[in-house]
Structures are given as C-alpha cells and as structure tokens.
Design an enzyme around this catalytic site. Structure first.
Site, PDB file in Angstrom:
ATOM      1  N   SER A 145      12.314   0.426  -0.467  1.00 17.01           N
ATOM      2  CA  SER A 145      12.451  -0.935   0.168  1.00 17.01           C
ATOM      3  C   SER A 145      13.592  -1.670  -0.579  1.00 17.01           C
ATOM      4  CB  SER A 145      11.812  -1.695   0.416  1.00 17.01           C
ATOM      5  OG  SER A 145      10.596  -1.642  -0.652  1.00 17.01           O
ATOM      6  N   GLU A 168      13.233 -20.330   4.583  1.00 15.75           N
ATOM      7  CA  GLU A 168      12.413 -20.643   3.576  1.00 15.75           C
ATOM      8  C   GLU A 168      12.778 -19.835   2.527  1.00 15.75           C
ATOM      9  OE1 GLU A 168      11.592 -19.584   6.120  1.00 15.75           O
ATOM     10  OE2 GLU A 168      10.732 -17.590   5.278  1.00 15.75           O
ATOM     11  N   LYS A 170      16.362  -6.819   2.932  1.00 15.25           N
ATOM     12  CA  LYS A 170      17.122  -7.784   3.420  1.00 15.25           C
ATOM     13  C   LYS A 170      17.818  -8.491   3.931  1.00 15.25           C
ATOM     14  CE  LYS A 170      12.067  -9.987   1.642  1.00 15.25           C
ATOM     15  NZ  LYS A 170      12.164  -9.590   0.801  1.00 15.25           N
TER      16      LYS A 170
HETATM   17  C1  LIG Z   1      10.737  -8.986   0.320  1.00 16.39           C
HETATM   18  C2  LIG Z   1      10.398  -7.835   0.197  1.00 16.39           C
HETATM   19  C3  LIG Z   1       9.455  -6.510   0.943  1.00 16.39           C
HETATM   20  C4  LIG Z   1       8.793  -6.673   1.315  1.00 16.39           C
HETATM   21  O1  LIG Z   1       8.950  -7.532   2.871  1.00 16.39           O
HETATM   22  P1  LIG Z   1       9.004  -7.043   4.435  1.00 16.39           P
HETATM   23  O2  LIG Z   1       9.565  -7.439   5.205  1.00 16.39           O
HETATM   24  O3  LIG Z   1       7.639  -6.751   4.298  1.00 16.39           O
HETATM   25  O4  LIG Z   1       9.368  -6.442   3.971  1.00 16.39           O
HETATM   26  C5  LIG Z   1       9.560  -5.828   0.137  1.00 16.39           C
HETATM   27  N1  LIG Z   1      10.124  -4.724  -0.249  1.00 16.39           N
HETATM   28  C6  LIG Z   1      11.318  -5.632  -1.136  1.00 16.39           C
HETATM   29  C7  LIG Z   1      12.200  -4.665  -2.300  1.00 16.39           C
HETATM   30  C8  LIG Z   1      11.954  -6.744  -0.871  1.00 16.39           C
HETATM   31  O5  LIG Z   1      11.981  -7.370  -1.497  1.00 16.39           O
END
Ligand SMILES: *Cc1c(COP(=O)(O)O)cnc(C)c1O
Length: 400
Positions: free
Chosen positions: A384, A118, A96
């Site tokens: 992610s 938000e 993020k």
């Molecule tokens: C917020 C988050 C997501 C989901 O958000 P996307 O916009 O779909 O990437 C996925 N993995 C993690 C670790 C997150 O913090």
C-alpha cells in the site's frame, strides 16, 4: 477502462448496507449534504467525462498503472509465486491519492470549491492537500493537536502545499476529535464545501464511493496478472486493513470469484490480548462508528476503546462496513500481525527485494508466513505504501 457500474453480491445495497453493516447514522443537520452525495455519486463517477479525466490524471499525475512486480527472491523463500502490487510507487507514496483524485473531480462537479478533510497521521491530509493544490481549491485539514506534535513533517508538507491545518483541541486531541471538528465545519458550511473522507468508512455513500475509486487497484491486477501468468485470477490477495481502503481496492474485482482467497491483515499491536492492539475483528463488536454500523473496539457500555499500533495508518478502532461484512460472511480471512512481526517483515523485504515498505504494508507481508502456501499458489500482496515516512520508526526499532 472500468466505466461500468458493476454489481457485486458483496457490494452495497440500495439502502447503503453490506449485510447488517453500513447505513448512515448522522446528525439531522448533516442529512442534506450526505443525501446530495448519495443521489449523485454514481451518475457522476460513471459519466464518460469523469472517467476520462480521472483515468488521465491517474496516468499522468499519479503514475498509474503501478507495476505488478514478481518478487523472485521472496517467491523462492515461500515456495509460491508472489507478486507485489506497487502502490508504494504512486505519487505521494501510497494508494490514498487514488481516492483523493476521484473525490476532487467529484467535488468540482458538485459545484463545491472548498475542501475539508480530517487526518490522523497526516497521510490522508497530504493526499488531500496535494489534489487541492492541483485543482486550485481551498483546503482545510483538521488534525488533533496531539497528532500535529507527533507528525510535524506531514503538517509542514500540507502547509507547503497551501493547505490550512486546523488543530482539534478537544478530547484526546487525536483522529476522532479531528473528525468531529470536520463534521461540525461541514454542518456549518454545507453549500460550498465537500468533505473528503480517506478510507472506506463513514456514512453511506462514502464506503462504497471510496471502494469504487480504489477499485482501480484490482482492475489493474487482473490484466497484469493475465499478462504474466496467463490467468487473471490469483489464489490469494493479501492487504492490510486500517479503515480498509487499500484492501477494498485490491479485493474489489475478486469479490465474486470465490476461488480467490481474500486475506485481510489487521494490526495486533503488542498482541491481540495485550490491551494495546488495533485488531478490530478479533476484539470488536457491532456498533456505530463515524456514521456507520460496523465492528469496533468498545467497552462493555459502548465507549470506543483507544486503539494501538506501531503503524499510524492501522491505528483505528474500527473497520469499514464492507470489511465487517466480509468478515461476518467469511468471504475474507482476517489475520492479526504484531508490531514485531511487521517490523521484521519490513526489514526482510528491504533485504530480499530492495524495497522498504510502509509499516502498514509490512503487516500484509508478515501474513505470508501465516498462510499454508503451495508451489502452484499465486499470491498478490498489495504494497500500500513506501517506507520513507516511517524512517523514524525503523530507526527506533533497530534490529537491522
Ligand atoms: C493510510 C494507510 C493505510 C491504511 O488505510 P486503509 O484505508 O486501510 O488502506 C495502509 N497503508 C498505507 C501506506 C497508508 O498510508
């Protein structure tokens, strides 16, 4: 360094659409803010000064490039070459921050000195509060009061970073109510405020802007894979989809390479037809959510259905318009993974590779079992985020 404004046939068009999805469905009061952004975002993002500062911060502050890790034991198990793109090693623990670093630099160039955001589970709020502290900008994060109760550590993280967390007390007191409050704030303070949206959602140009800021992920995968395998092209790129920003970043530089299979993984929750799910493409229909035409889970008469997933980041009733188009055009394959399969895959990765993933990322890992893989396949899974924030969830789940 990707300093070019690349045009993709899966990219947004002049009017802000991806096929039939996208656009800018906003109250008239918000039009000047969004229009200013639309007119200037590309010129700002692709200016040499911006690119220089953005890449310098990604390197020195975020810790990029993140490794592309050849997961040896996982590869043996699945009988294909599996690489993990380690977004979990980014500062603040997930992808993020790639977006918030970019948007804070943009806000400065637009002359905005106050930031609003938000947040649902608090991850985007923390990433925003982080870059506001870095730049010395005032930060207000709207969060549903119910979510504030559920996510106390992230509320305190934001406060330690100097942000003000404002409770949204209307409706279900969750993400959509926080979004409404943030929109209201922006309408009333258009001149000095920039609104940082955390995924590839919202009115044009947000989905495109956030995708471009996350595209650093696939830009790196291409040269890292070339170093490791001799080719920039994997056979598969796999990523989880909440709103879709980490997937958009991982897919971006492969959109126009039809031989690369794009696999998007949604949260099935307790099962796609259980009534407790967030599998948007399986259950959703076209409609307008958060300012864009996209696919969303809704009742017969168009009311948004409350989604469910064990992972807070995937607990969203829609997907970004780019993903709706990738689904509709069949460019990407969508798979839904249940809570149980995701938790198993998360624990499995911990045991096999010594990496505890975020529960969101564990959904992407669980999809490996659903793919018919061959020894010649090269699969990149976008990891992610890291699992530190999910320790409570792992403990409550047990089974390890
Ligand atoms: C917020 C988050 C997501 C989901 O958000 P996307 O916009 O779909 O990437 C996925 N993995 C993690 C670790 C997150 O913090």
């Amino acid at each position: 360094m990707n300093t070019e404004n690349i045009k993709s046939s899966f990219g947004v068009n002049e009017r802000g659409y991806y096929g039939q999805f996208g656009g800018s469905f906003i109250p008239e009061m918000l039009y000047p803010n969004v229009e200013e952004l639309r007119e200037r975002y590309l010129e700002i993002i692709y200016s040499p000064e911006f690119q220089q500062e953005y890449h310098q911060l990604l390197r020195d502050y975020v810790g990029r490039p993140t490794p592309l890790y050849p997961a040896k034991r996982l590869s043996e198990e699945f009988g294909a070459q599996i690489f993990l793109k380690r977004e979990d090693l980014c500062h603040t623990g997930a992808h993020k921050v790639n977006n918030t670093v970019g948007q804070i630099l943009l806000a400065k160039r637009l002359g905005k000195h106050k930031i609003i955001a938000e947040t649902g589970a608090g991850q985007h709020g923390v990433a925003t509060a982080t870059v506001c502290a870095l730049m010395g900008l005032e930060c207000i994060v709207y969060m549903g009061s119910h979510d504030m109760e559920r996510q106390k550590p992230n509320v305190e993280r934001m406060r330690i970073l100097g942000a003000e967390v404002r409770p949204a007390t209307s409706g279900s007191q969750t993400l959509k109510d926080a979004t409404n409050e943030a929109m209201r704030h922006w309408i009333n303070n258009p001149q000095e405020t920039h609104y940082i949206i955390g995924s590839v959602v919202g009115p044009h140009p947000y989905p495109d802007m956030v995708a471009r800021l996350q595209a650093i992920i696939s830009e790196e995968i291409r040269w890292q894979l070339k170093e490791k395998t001799g080719s920039e092209l994997p056979t598969h790129v796999v990523a989880c989809v909440g709103g879709g920003s980490n997937a958009a970043g991982a897919f971006y530089h492969y959109l126009d390479e039809p031989q690369v299979k794009l696999v998007a993984v949604e949260a099935a929750g307790k099962g796609v037809s259980s009534g407790q799910s967030a599998a948007t493409t399986a259950l959703g229909k076209p409609g307008v959510l958060h300012g864009s035409q996209t696919l969303l889970m809704q009742t017969e008469d168009g009311q948004v259905v409350e989604p469910y997933s064990i992972s807070a980041g995937l607990d969203y009733p829609g997907i970004g318009p780019m993903h709706a188009h990738l689904f509709h055009s069949k460019r990407a394959q969508f798979i839904a993974i249940t809570d149980a399969d995701a938790m198993d895959a998360g624990i499995h990765l911990a045991r096999k590779e010594g990496i505890i993933p975020a529960v969101e990322s564990a959904h992407a890992l669980a999809a490996l079992k659903e793919l018919p893989l061959q020894p010649s396949d090269v699969v990149v899974v976008n990891l992610s985020g890291r699992g530190d924030k999910d320790l409570e969830t792992y403990i409550r789940w047990g089974g390890y």
